[in-house]
Design a protein around this motif. Sequence first.
Motif, PDB file in Angstrom:
ATOM      1  N   THR A  97      21.300 -18.049  44.403  1.00  0.00           N
ATOM      2  CA  THR A  97      21.897 -16.705  44.463  1.00  0.00           C
ATOM      3  C   THR A  97      23.280 -16.758  45.093  1.00  0.00           C
ATOM      4  O   THR A  97      24.192 -15.990  44.715  1.00  0.00           O
ATOM      5  N   LEU A  98      23.455 -17.682  46.039  1.00  0.00           N
ATOM      6  CA  LEU A  98      24.755 -17.831  46.699  1.00  0.00           C
ATOM      7  C   LEU A  98      25.739 -18.632  45.854  1.00  0.00           C
ATOM      8  O   LEU A  98      26.862 -18.893  46.296  1.00  0.00           O
ATOM      9  N   GLY A  99      25.339 -19.038  44.676  1.00  0.00           N
ATOM     10  CA  GLY A  99      26.259 -19.680  43.746  1.00  0.00           C
ATOM     11  C   GLY A  99      26.220 -21.196  43.729  1.00  0.00           C
ATOM     12  O   GLY A  99      27.110 -21.821  43.154  1.00  0.00           O
ATOM     13  N   ALA A 100      25.223 -21.801  44.340  1.00  0.00           N
ATOM     14  CA  ALA A 100      25.166 -23.260  44.381  1.00  0.00           C
ATOM     15  C   ALA A 100      24.817 -23.824  43.009  1.00  0.00           C
ATOM     16  O   ALA A 100      23.971 -23.281  42.297  1.00  0.00           O
ATOM     17  N   ASN A 101      25.494 -24.930  42.651  1.00  0.00           N
ATOM     18  CA  ASN A 101      25.142 -25.615  41.415  1.00  0.00           C
ATOM     19  C   ASN A 101      24.053 -26.650  41.704  1.00  0.00           C
ATOM     20  O   ASN A 101      23.579 -26.792  42.836  1.00  0.00           O
ATOM     21  N   THR A 102      23.654 -27.407  40.685  1.00  0.00           N
ATOM     22  CA  THR A 102      22.544 -28.354  40.838  1.00  0.00           C
ATOM     23  C   THR A 102      22.852 -29.407  41.898  1.00  0.00           C
ATOM     24  O   THR A 102      21.994 -29.742  42.724  1.00  0.00           O
ATOM     25  N   TRP A 103      24.080 -29.943  41.887  1.00  0.00           N
ATOM     26  CA  TRP A 103      24.469 -30.955  42.859  1.00  0.00           C
ATOM     27  C   TRP A 103      24.391 -30.412  44.281  1.00  0.00           C
ATOM     28  O   TRP A 103      23.920 -31.099  45.193  1.00  0.00           O
ATOM     29  N   GLN A 104      24.824 -29.194  44.470  1.00  0.00           N
ATOM     30  CA  GLN A 104      24.777 -28.592  45.807  1.00  0.00           C
ATOM     31  C   GLN A 104      23.343 -28.295  46.239  1.00  0.00           C
ATOM     32  O   GLN A 104      23.009 -28.402  47.425  1.00  0.00           O
ATOM     33  N   VAL A 105      22.500 -27.922  45.308  1.00  0.00           N
ATOM     34  CA  VAL A 105      21.091 -27.710  45.636  1.00  0.00           C
ATOM     35  C   VAL A 105      20.467 -29.010  46.140  1.00  0.00           C
ATOM     36  O   VAL A 105      19.720 -29.028  47.130  1.00  0.00           O
ATOM     37  N   ILE A 106      20.811 -30.111  45.468  1.00  0.00           N
ATOM     38  CA  ILE A 106      20.242 -31.404  45.855  1.00  0.00           C
ATOM     39  C   ILE A 106      20.780 -31.855  47.210  1.00  0.00           C
ATOM     40  O   ILE A 106      20.017 -32.258  48.097  1.00  0.00           O
ATOM     41  N   THR A 107      22.115 -31.801  47.372  1.00  0.00           N
ATOM     42  CA  THR A 107      22.734 -32.387  48.567  1.00  0.00           C
ATOM     43  C   THR A 107      22.636 -31.485  49.790  1.00  0.00           C
ATOM     44  O   THR A 107      22.568 -31.982  50.923  1.00  0.00           O
ATOM     45  N   ARG A 108      22.650 -30.162  49.619  1.00  0.00           N
ATOM     46  CA  ARG A 108      22.694 -29.263  50.771  1.00  0.00           C
ATOM     47  C   ARG A 108      21.331 -28.671  51.139  1.00  0.00           C
ATOM     48  O   ARG A 108      21.112 -28.307  52.279  1.00  0.00           O
ATOM     49  N   MET A 109      20.444 -28.570  50.166  1.00  0.00           N
ATOM     50  CA  MET A 109      19.133 -28.007  50.476  1.00  0.00           C
ATOM     51  C   MET A 109      18.046 -29.075  50.547  1.00  0.00           C
ATOM     52  O   MET A 109      17.352 -29.218  51.558  1.00  0.00           O
ATOM     53  N   ALA A 110      17.912 -29.872  49.481  1.00  0.00           N
ATOM     54  CA  ALA A 110      16.796 -30.812  49.398  1.00  0.00           C
ATOM     55  C   ALA A 110      17.011 -32.063  50.245  1.00  0.00           C
ATOM     56  O   ALA A 110      16.120 -32.479  50.990  1.00  0.00           O
ATOM     57  N   LEU A 111      18.185 -32.663  50.135  1.00  0.00           N
ATOM     58  CA  LEU A 111      18.429 -33.947  50.798  1.00  0.00           C
ATOM     59  C   LEU A 111      18.201 -33.912  52.310  1.00  0.00           C
ATOM     60  O   LEU A 111      17.481 -34.776  52.835  1.00  0.00           O
ATOM     61  N   PRO A 112      18.779 -32.952  53.040  1.00  0.00           N
ATOM     62  CA  PRO A 112      18.559 -32.955  54.497  1.00  0.00           C
ATOM     63  C   PRO A 112      17.086 -32.817  54.890  1.00  0.00           C
ATOM     64  O   PRO A 112      16.669 -33.352  55.922  1.00  0.00           O
ATOM     65  N   GLN A 113      16.313 -32.112  54.087  1.00  0.00           N
ATOM     66  CA  GLN A 113      14.908 -31.900  54.431  1.00  0.00           C
ATOM     67  C   GLN A 113      14.014 -33.052  53.984  1.00  0.00           C
ATOM     68  O   GLN A 113      12.890 -33.185  54.469  1.00  0.00           O
ATOM     69  N   VAL A 114      14.527 -33.872  53.076  1.00  0.00           N
ATOM     70  CA  VAL A 114      13.744 -34.983  52.553  1.00  0.00           C
ATOM     71  C   VAL A 114      13.949 -36.267  53.352  1.00  0.00           C
ATOM     72  O   VAL A 114      13.043 -37.101  53.440  1.00  0.00           O
ATOM     73  N   LEU A 115      15.112 -36.433  53.956  1.00  0.00           N
ATOM     74  CA  LEU A 115      15.425 -37.675  54.662  1.00  0.00           C
ATOM     75  C   LEU A 115      14.386 -38.039  55.737  1.00  0.00           C
ATOM     76  O   LEU A 115      13.967 -39.202  55.815  1.00  0.00           O
ATOM     77  N   PRO A 116      13.978 -37.097  56.607  1.00  0.00           N
ATOM     78  CA  PRO A 116      12.957 -37.491  57.591  1.00  0.00           C
ATOM     79  C   PRO A 116      11.632 -37.875  56.949  1.00  0.00           C
ATOM     80  O   PRO A 116      10.934 -38.767  57.435  1.00  0.00           O
ATOM     81  N   ARG A 117      11.282 -37.230  55.847  1.00  0.00           N
ATOM     82  CA  ARG A 117      10.055 -37.603  55.129  1.00  0.00           C
ATOM     83  C   ARG A 117      10.201 -39.007  54.539  1.00  0.00           C
ATOM     84  O   ARG A 117       9.228 -39.775  54.512  1.00  0.00           O
ATOM     85  N   LEU A 118      11.401 -39.362  54.108  1.00  0.00           N
ATOM     86  CA  LEU A 118      11.639 -40.702  53.576  1.00  0.00           C
ATOM     87  C   LEU A 118      11.439 -41.755  54.656  1.00  0.00           C
ATOM     88  O   LEU A 118      10.851 -42.815  54.400  1.00  0.00           O
ATOM     89  N   ILE A 119      11.925 -41.487  55.861  1.00  0.00           N
ATOM     90  CA  ILE A 119      11.734 -42.438  56.964  1.00  0.00           C
ATOM     91  C   ILE A 119      10.247 -42.620  57.250  1.00  0.00           C
ATOM     92  O   ILE A 119       9.773 -43.734  57.480  1.00  0.00           O
ATOM     93  N   ASP A 120       9.498 -41.529  57.231  1.00  0.00           N
ATOM     94  CA  ASP A 120       8.046 -41.632  57.407  1.00  0.00           C
ATOM     95  C   ASP A 120       7.418 -42.471  56.300  1.00  0.00           C
ATOM     96  O   ASP A 120       6.500 -43.261  56.538  1.00  0.00           O
ATOM     97  N   ALA A 121       7.906 -42.297  55.074  1.00  0.00           N
ATOM     98  CA  ALA A 121       7.380 -43.060  53.945  1.00  0.00           C
ATOM     99  C   ALA A 121       7.672 -44.552  54.114  1.00  0.00           C
ATOM    100  O   ALA A 121       6.829 -45.402  53.792  1.00  0.00           O
TER     101      ALA A 121
END
Length: 271
Positions: free
Chosen positions: A173-197
């Motif tokens: 809604t704020l105008g983010a494209n696919t790349w921004q969704v990945i890098t600004r929303m998903a990536l920061p929240q996934v990194l700690p889960r990756l370390i656990d993995a």
Amino acid sequence: MRLINRHPGRAPALMLGLIPFLLIVLVYSMASQERLANNPNDKLLPGLEQMTDAVNRMAFQEDRRSGDYLMWQDTTASLQRLGIGMGIAASLALVVGLLNGILPMARAGLAPLVSALSMVPPLAILPILFIVFGLGELSKVMLIVIGTAPIMMRDVAQRVRELPQEQLIKIQTLGANTWQVITRMALPQVLPRLIDAVRLSLGPAWLFLIAAEAIASTEGLGYRIFLVRRYLAMDVIIPYVIWITILAIVIDQCLRFANRRLFPWYNAGGH
């Protein structure tokens, strides 16, 4: 008070944690002393003095033929293979996991392959890796990658799909494209889960590494263990196994510490 509601303090918890290890050491010492009393040349259960001499010989004395300190040479070789393999596996898991979690088209194309690869017993394809990549370092690294990456890919993708749908709607809604969704929303929240993995994959990674080194290698912790087994050199094998365990614990705790420091918000949620 019910036992389920009783929580030990830090000192009691430490003591309770040490008790099983102390019992193992005690039982081993008693069994070793009994066997050595009956046969001083017994190799099955070496005493502390024998293992100390073996560690001193392997770690602190130059090898007569090569001039190297064998234990440190083996440790360096194994850690290098493990680090490269886990680094490649984690990178692949992050990229593929994010794509599978965010993009439906990517998920439709990649998810079945990832699921199939995660079911392949890695040790079963070890001969294939040796044939394709040779007996050098690449085959050992590839075994670690193939053995750990698919599981981590699935874990990262699952974490992405578990992100609140409201976040995805708001950022678009704020105008983010696919790349921004990945890098600004998903990536920061996934990194700690990756370390656990990565932490959870360290055990299997060590297994694959030692198996590969045992079959085709000229140095490494797994190579040394399988080399001296023909001489029943338990005074070398047991310290090497203990050393591998210590290395695995240290790596795991370093990753845990890094996760806590880099992502305190993730760990504050009870992960």
